[in-house]
Write a protein that holds these residues in place. Structure first.
Motif, PDB file in Angstrom:
ATOM      1  N   PRO A 143       0.787  -1.238   0.000  1.00 55.05           N
ATOM      2  CA  PRO A 143       0.000   0.000   0.000  1.00 55.05           C
ATOM      3  C   PRO A 143       0.816   1.284   0.000  1.00 55.05           C
ATOM      4  N   THR A 144       2.025   1.261   0.534  1.00 54.40           N
ATOM      5  CA  THR A 144       2.813   2.500   0.639  1.00 54.40           C
ATOM      6  C   THR A 144       3.969   2.565  -0.350  1.00 54.40           C
ATOM      7  N   GLU A 145       3.933   1.720  -1.380  1.00 55.50           N
ATOM      8  CA  GLU A 145       4.897   1.746  -2.479  1.00 55.50           C
ATOM      9  C   GLU A 145       6.346   1.569  -2.005  1.00 55.50           C
ATOM     10  N   GLN A 146       6.570   0.522  -1.258  1.00 57.40           N
ATOM     11  CA  GLN A 146       7.928   0.192  -0.832  1.00 57.40           C
ATOM     12  C   GLN A 146       8.569  -0.834  -1.766  1.00 57.40           C
ATOM     13  N   ASN A 147       7.745  -1.688  -2.394  1.00 60.85           N
ATOM     14  CA  ASN A 147       8.296  -2.764  -3.211  1.00 60.85           C
ATOM     15  C   ASN A 147       7.521  -2.915  -4.519  1.00 60.85           C
TER      16      ASN A 147
END
Length: 354
Positions: free
Chosen positions: A223-227
């Motif tokens: 959801p938080t665009e880490q991967n």
């Protein structure tokens, strides 16, 4: 047609959208309900929405902003914040955003920051916003011509997708949205990519649902665009720079988002062929497909130099590095790829080849 569950909210399509809105309002006890529109959605979409809402969704006020990416900035937010304040909006108010991606991005940001956050519902009215902005919770505005530099990730109460609104769009706007659908196939689903290459009616509800489902699967995992969520940016690193460059130059005709990222996906397809193993045959397939639907854009050397310079402002950059999402094959994307600067000129040369 089934809804699509995304974290704390759901995307409802067609008749289910209308019923879900009425049910949500009935149980939520909002103090006031406001609708944000632009001049186009006020004229073409608001009457249809009001007809569907009947008297079960009482609207306290409607605020109109100017359409277009050039109006997606903090000054427009100021106008909406001040209007909400003047209308007596409080923390139990609801903002319904009726419009394309510019309006839902901006409206979501306005709602997320007004009195530290009020509820909002997005009703996307363009194909692009239905298949792209409907999922993920990204809200925000541009900083000058630099896209989406200011914003927060915050989820709406629900998203309502009503394909009837697509009848209000011209062909150019519909095709712009199709670029994002093609991207979903390229990064995640080869079979979907191949089906889209042969389709005529890409605005039908089943295809829209498929694209939303692909994006939702990625967003739900990250959801938080880490991967993995970064793969949704394929075509957007160069595409956003192209879009910004054409927006800021008065002697250039502005490009719609889908038109810019269509170019970006050909360019980044070439980089994928050079760096991450995308086959020459797949690269040619990508180029032929996008040029079938999108007119070729003209670039001179001055344009290319300026566009490459804009890359340093991309949101995905880290520690001074420009990070690209590239393809290993159709349906399989990889993230955080560093690109040698000499390949940018090569990619534009490939794009310009007939």
């Amino acid at each position: 047609m089934n809804s699509i569950k995304s974290h704390s909210y759901e995307v409802y399509l067609e008749e289910l959208a209308e019923a879900s809105l009425r049910q949500h309002v009935a149980k939520s006890n909002y103090s006031k309900i406001f609708v944000l529109v632009d001049e186009n959605t006020k004229k073409y979409c608001l009457p249809l929405l009001q007809e569907k809402m009947r008297d079960e969704v009482p609207v306290h006020g409607i605020f109109e902003i100017e359409s277009g990416e050039e109006n997606k900035h903090i000054q427009t937010c100021m106008l909406v914040w001040e209007w909400l304040s003047d209308q007596g909006a409080d923390r139990k108010s609801l903002l319904i955003n009726l419009g394309g991606g510019v309006l839902t991005d901006l409206g979501g940001f306005v709602a997320s920051t007004f009195k530290r956050g009020i509820d909002f519902i997005n009703i996307p009215t363009t194909l692009l916003s239905m298949v792209d902005a409907s999922v993920g919770g990204k809200t925000g505005v541009d900083l000058g011509v630099l896209k989406n530099q200011i914003g927060v990730i915050n989820q709406p109460q629900m998203v309502l997708v009503i394909p009837e609104f697509l009848a209000t769009l011209d062909q150019r706007q519909r095709t712009s949205g199709f670029a994002e659908m093609l991207k979903h196939g390229l990064i995640k689903d080869e079979a979907y990519w191949k089906s889209l290459r042969e389709i005529d009616d890409y605005g039908n509800a089943a295809t829209i649902q498929k694209s939303i489902s692909i994006k939702n699967e990625v967003v739900t995992e990250d959801p938080t665009e880490q991967n993995i969520r970064k793969i949704l940016n394929f075509g957007h690193t160069l595409g956003h720079a192209i879009e910004s460059y054409f927006l800021e130059n008065s002697n250039k005709k502005s490009l719609l988002h889908g038109e810019a990222i269509a170019v970006g996906m050909i360019l980044e397809g070439y980089l994928s062929h050079k760096l991450t193993g995308l086959s020459g045959l797949s690269l040619q397939e990508i180029k032929e497909t996008f040029l079938k639907y999108f007119h070729k854009v003209e670039f001179d050397q001055e344009d290319i130099t300026a566009i490459v310079e804009l890359l340093k402002y991309d949101k995905k950059n880290s520690h001074g590095d420009i990070n690209f999402v590239l393809l290993q094959s159709i349906g399989r994307a990889v993230t955080d790829i560093k690109v040698p600067e000499n390949l940018f000129a090569e990619s534009f040369a490939y794009y310009k080849e007939s």
